[in-house]
Write a protein that holds these residues in place. Structure first.
Motif, PDB file in Angstrom:
ATOM      1  N   ASP A   1       0.609  -1.309   0.020  1.00  0.00           N
ATOM      2  CA  ASP A   1       0.060   0.006   0.040  1.00  0.00           C
ATOM      3  C   ASP A   1       0.709   1.173  -0.064  1.00  0.00           C
ATOM      4  OD1 ASP A   1       1.048   0.152   2.658  1.00  0.00           O
ATOM      5  OD2 ASP A   1      -0.845  -0.051   3.649  1.00  0.00           O
ATOM      6  N   GLY A   2       2.092   1.167  -0.244  1.00  0.00           N
ATOM      7  CA  GLY A   2       3.073   2.160  -0.261  1.00  0.00           C
ATOM      8  C   GLY A   2       3.585   2.704   1.166  1.00  0.00           C
ATOM      9  N   THR A   3       3.204   2.075   1.994  1.00  0.00           N
ATOM     10  CA  THR A   3       3.753   2.545   3.499  1.00  0.00           C
ATOM     11  C   THR A   3       4.531   1.352   4.104  1.00  0.00           C
ATOM     12  OG1 THR A   3       1.779   1.548   4.668  1.00  0.00           O
ATOM     13  CG2 THR A   3       1.509   3.715   3.842  1.00  0.00           C
ATOM     14  N   VAL A   4       5.126   1.650   5.243  1.00  0.00           N
ATOM     15  CA  VAL A   4       6.077   0.836   5.915  1.00  0.00           C
ATOM     16  C   VAL A   4       5.223  -0.426   6.345  1.00  0.00           C
ATOM     17  CG1 VAL A   4       7.456   0.274   7.929  1.00  0.00           C
ATOM     18  CG2 VAL A   4       7.925   2.452   6.371  1.00  0.00           C
ATOM     19  N   GLY A   5       5.511  -1.647   6.096  1.00  0.00           N
ATOM     20  CA  GLY A   5       4.767  -2.910   6.548  1.00  0.00           C
ATOM     21  C   GLY A   5       4.937  -3.284   7.859  1.00  0.00           C
ATOM     22  N   PRO A   6       4.150  -4.042   8.446  1.00  0.00           N
ATOM     23  CA  PRO A   6       4.251  -4.603   9.707  1.00  0.00           C
ATOM     24  C   PRO A   6       5.287  -5.568   9.919  1.00  0.00           C
ATOM     25  CG  PRO A   6       2.326  -5.616   8.733  1.00  0.00           C
ATOM     26  CD  PRO A   6       2.819  -4.393   8.031  1.00  0.00           C
ATOM     27  N   THR A   7       5.552  -6.349   8.775  1.00  0.00           N
ATOM     28  CA  THR A   7       6.622  -7.315   9.008  1.00  0.00           C
ATOM     29  C   THR A   7       8.041  -6.687   8.883  1.00  0.00           C
ATOM     30  OG1 THR A   7       5.536  -8.982   7.938  1.00  0.00           O
ATOM     31  CG2 THR A   7       7.677  -9.465   7.952  1.00  0.00           C
ATOM     32  N   SER A   8       8.174  -5.880   8.076  1.00  0.00           N
ATOM     33  CA  SER A   8       9.655  -5.285   7.913  1.00  0.00           C
ATOM     34  C   SER A   8       9.750  -4.438   9.442  1.00  0.00           C
ATOM     35  CB  SER A   8       9.462  -3.902   6.859  1.00  0.00           C
ATOM     36  OG  SER A   8       9.361  -4.573   5.699  1.00  0.00           O
ATOM     37  N   ARG A   9       8.729  -3.603   9.849  1.00  0.00           N
ATOM     38  CA  ARG A   9       8.837  -2.977  11.063  1.00  0.00           C
ATOM     39  C   ARG A   9       9.289  -3.802  12.395  1.00  0.00           C
ATOM     40  NH1 ARG A   9       4.034  -1.459  11.279  1.00  0.00           N
ATOM     41  NH2 ARG A   9       4.411   0.672  10.026  1.00  0.00           N
ATOM     42  N   ARG A  10       8.564  -4.958  12.241  1.00  0.00           N
ATOM     43  CA  ARG A  10       8.906  -5.955  13.336  1.00  0.00           C
ATOM     44  C   ARG A  10      10.321  -6.582  13.241  1.00  0.00           C
ATOM     45  NH1 ARG A  10       9.187  -7.293  18.179  1.00  0.00           N
ATOM     46  NH2 ARG A  10       8.718  -9.362  18.899  1.00  0.00           N
ATOM     47  N   LEU A  11      10.782  -6.833  12.209  1.00  0.00           N
ATOM     48  CA  LEU A  11      12.102  -7.504  11.965  1.00  0.00           C
ATOM     49  C   LEU A  11      13.052  -6.381  12.554  1.00  0.00           C
ATOM     50  CD1 LEU A  11      11.833  -9.311   8.654  1.00  0.00           C
ATOM     51  CD2 LEU A  11      12.153 -10.369  10.853  1.00  0.00           C
ATOM     52  N   LEU A  12      12.927  -5.216  12.096  1.00  0.00           N
ATOM     53  CA  LEU A  12      13.839  -4.219  12.655  1.00  0.00           C
ATOM     54  C   LEU A  12      13.869  -4.050  14.190  1.00  0.00           C
ATOM     55  CD1 LEU A  12      15.676  -1.719  12.135  1.00  0.00           C
ATOM     56  CD2 LEU A  12      13.420  -0.233  12.158  1.00  0.00           C
ATOM     57  N   GLU A  13      12.712  -4.138  14.825  1.00  0.00           N
ATOM     58  CA  GLU A  13      12.526  -4.059  16.413  1.00  0.00           C
ATOM     59  C   GLU A  13      13.327  -5.165  16.614  1.00  0.00           C
ATOM     60  OE1 GLU A  13       8.609  -3.901  16.831  1.00  0.00           O
ATOM     61  OE2 GLU A  13       7.825  -1.761  16.480  1.00  0.00           O
ATOM     62  N   ILE A  14      13.143  -6.303  16.292  1.00  0.00           N
ATOM     63  CA  ILE A  14      13.833  -7.623  17.016  1.00  0.00           C
ATOM     64  C   ILE A  14      15.413  -7.704  16.662  1.00  0.00           C
ATOM     65  CG2 ILE A  14      11.599  -8.851  17.138  1.00  0.00           C
ATOM     66  CD1 ILE A  14      12.260 -10.544  14.988  1.00  0.00           C
ATOM     67  N   TYR A  15      15.493  -7.105  15.434  1.00  0.00           N
ATOM     68  CA  TYR A  15      16.901  -7.090  15.244  1.00  0.00           C
ATOM     69  C   TYR A  15      17.824  -6.318  16.130  1.00  0.00           C
ATOM     70  CZ  TYR A  15      21.538  -6.235  12.799  1.00  0.00           C
ATOM     71  OH  TYR A  15      22.854  -6.246  12.463  1.00  0.00           O
ATOM     72  N   ILE A  16      17.241  -5.021  16.312  1.00  0.00           N
ATOM     73  CA  ILE A  16      17.711  -4.156  17.159  1.00  0.00           C
ATOM     74  C   ILE A  16      17.908  -4.694  18.679  1.00  0.00           C
ATOM     75  CG2 ILE A  16      17.883  -1.819  18.249  1.00  0.00           C
ATOM     76  CD1 ILE A  16      16.795  -0.843  15.775  1.00  0.00           C
ATOM     77  N   GLU A  17      16.858  -5.226  19.081  1.00  0.00           N
ATOM     78  CA  GLU A  17      16.997  -5.847  20.350  1.00  0.00           C
ATOM     79  C   GLU A  17      17.943  -7.062  20.632  1.00  0.00           C
ATOM     80  OE1 GLU A  17      13.567  -8.219  23.160  1.00  0.00           O
ATOM     81  OE2 GLU A  17      13.077  -7.367  21.364  1.00  0.00           O
ATOM     82  N   ASP A  18      17.865  -7.843  19.718  1.00  0.00           N
ATOM     83  CA  ASP A  18      18.831  -8.955  19.378  1.00  0.00           C
ATOM     84  C   ASP A  18      20.311  -8.316  19.506  1.00  0.00           C
ATOM     85  OD1 ASP A  18      18.905 -12.053  19.080  1.00  0.00           O
ATOM     86  OD2 ASP A  18      20.095 -11.241  17.630  1.00  0.00           O
ATOM     87  N   GLN A  19      20.631  -7.487  18.744  1.00  0.00           N
ATOM     88  CA  GLN A  19      21.952  -7.152  18.444  1.00  0.00           C
ATOM     89  C   GLN A  19      22.649  -6.464  19.807  1.00  0.00           C
ATOM     90  OE1 GLN A  19      24.156  -8.119  16.137  1.00  0.00           O
ATOM     91  NE2 GLN A  19      22.652  -9.473  15.311  1.00  0.00           N
ATOM     92  N   LEU A  20      21.640  -5.637  20.496  1.00  0.00           N
ATOM     93  CA  LEU A  20      21.922  -4.910  21.607  1.00  0.00           C
ATOM     94  C   LEU A  20      22.281  -5.865  22.621  1.00  0.00           C
ATOM     95  CD1 LEU A  20      19.774  -1.877  21.616  1.00  0.00           C
ATOM     96  CD2 LEU A  20      22.282  -2.058  21.369  1.00  0.00           C
ATOM     97  N   GLN A  21      21.811  -7.106  22.643  1.00  0.00           N
ATOM     98  CA  GLN A  21      21.971  -8.000  23.669  1.00  0.00           C
ATOM     99  C   GLN A  21      23.332  -8.852  23.614  1.00  0.00           C
ATOM    100  OE1 GLN A  21      18.353 -10.869  23.653  1.00  0.00           O
ATOM    101  NE2 GLN A  21      17.284  -9.485  24.812  1.00  0.00           N
ATOM    102  N   GLN A  22      23.464  -9.004  22.218  1.00  0.00           N
ATOM    103  CA  GLN A  22      24.683  -9.780  21.955  1.00  0.00           C
ATOM    104  C   GLN A  22      25.944  -8.730  21.710  1.00  0.00           C
ATOM    105  OE1 GLN A  22      24.061 -12.405  18.286  1.00  0.00           O
ATOM    106  NE2 GLN A  22      22.036 -12.921  18.827  1.00  0.00           N
ATOM    107  N   GLY A  23      25.751  -7.362  21.322  1.00  0.00           N
ATOM    108  CA  GLY A  23      26.902  -6.604  21.175  1.00  0.00           C
ATOM    109  C   GLY A  23      28.025  -6.685  22.066  1.00  0.00           C
ATOM    110  N   ASP A  24      29.335  -6.421  21.835  1.00  0.00           N
ATOM    111  CA  ASP A  24      30.485  -6.582  22.262  1.00  0.00           C
ATOM    112  C   ASP A  24      30.726  -5.186  22.848  1.00  0.00           C
ATOM    113  OD1 ASP A  24      32.950  -6.829  23.225  1.00  0.00           O
ATOM    114  OD2 ASP A  24      33.549  -8.103  21.642  1.00  0.00           O
TER     115      ASP A  24
END
Length: 288
Positions: A261-284
């Motif tokens: 529909d030309g807007t940011v989709g829910p799956t993309s938004r969710r993957l971004l959120e969990i990626y940041i959360e996951d990487q902050l937990q694993q970050g050195d």
């Protein structure tokens, strides 16, 4: 900002960091690079970047100038010296310097350069609006799985697209999308399947790409690694790119045509959120 730059074992003010005009990275683009993000004082996805650096160097026959422990220590030290809590660390290793010649000896001493860029990585306005992309013919060299500094074609195409009002380009080869100018590209089909190009020499083997595939599986999202066309992309429900600096960046249009529909989709938004959360937990952590 007067940054401290690392150059071949020395810590120098940026104005004093000089590389030889005979360096093969300058004369032949005979060099490898990596970019590691820093968030909240942590190196993001560092092990993947370090491993890919070695693979790229091995592919070109350039010796690694420092050991694994020293390389990690240099990343942390340059972040500390430049007080980087959020931003990017750029690393480049060239084959070294010699009088200009297409044939190079086997005993050149590599040139290792590192610098930082302060950047608000977690404050990217395009995450909310998404990107508009333009398709262009693939014109890069064939060995794109090697992360070389041969970026001129990508730079030219992205600059031309920006002047037309686009945010980035998608390269198309033999009717199939390879990747964006400096990022891997993915779609979400109308049945909710994540589709990404399968790994080959046609595209860079992205570190963030691999992380997203792992997270998608953990989230119960079906994923396929295969080639896909421009038409399939235009009919997708969502699309996004992944990279070390933008993480998961939604794409909302291609060549002026809306994706979904030309807007940011829910799956993309969710993957971004969990990626940041996951990487902050694993970050050195950078701090000692």
């Amino acid at each position: 900002m007067d940054r401290t730059v690392y150059l071949n074992g020395e810590w120098l003010p940026e104005a004093d960091a000089k590389v030889s005009v005979f360096d093969r990275g300058f004369l032949f683009a005979d060099a490898i690079y990596e970019v590691t993000a820093v968030i909240d004082g942590k190196l993001i996805a560092y092990p993947g970047h370090a491993a890919r650096l070695r693979r790229s160097l091995d592919a070109l026959g350039i010796p690694m100038p420092v050991g694994d422990d020293e390389l990690l220590a240099l990343h942390k030290e340059i972040a500390r010296r430049n007080t980087i809590q959020e931003g990017l660390i750029y690393l480049q290793i060239s084959r070294g310097a010699q009088d200009r010649d297409f044939v190079f000896p086997q005993d050149l001493a590599p040139t290792l350069v590192m610098f930082t860029q302060a950047k608000r990585v977690l404050d990217n306005p395009k995450w909310k609006t998404g990107l508009s992309l333009q398709t262009v013919p693939e014109g890069r060299w064939a060995q794109r799985q090697i992360k070389t500094v041969q970026l001129l074609y990508s730079s030219l195409m992205k600059t031309e697209a920006a002047r037309k009002g686009y945010d980035d380009v998608l390269f198309v080869e033999d009717g199939y999308i390879t990747e964006a100018s400096s990022a891997n590209f993915h779609i979400i089909t109308t049945d909710g399947t994540l589709v990404t190009r399968d790994l080959s020499n046609a595209l860079l083997h992205g570190i963030t790409r691999g992380s997203i595939l792992d997270l998608a599986q953990r989230a119960g999202l079906k994923a396929e690694e295969r080639s896909f066309t421009v038409d399939e992309t235009r009919s997708a429900a969502e699309a996004f790119i992944t990279s070390a600096s933008s993480f998961v960046m939604p794409v909302v249009s291609l060549d002026g045509h809306k994706i979904g529909d030309g807007t940011v989709g829910p799956t993309s938004r969710r993957l971004l959120e969990i990626y940041i959360e996951d990487q902050l937990q694993q970050g050195d952590a950078i701090a000692p």
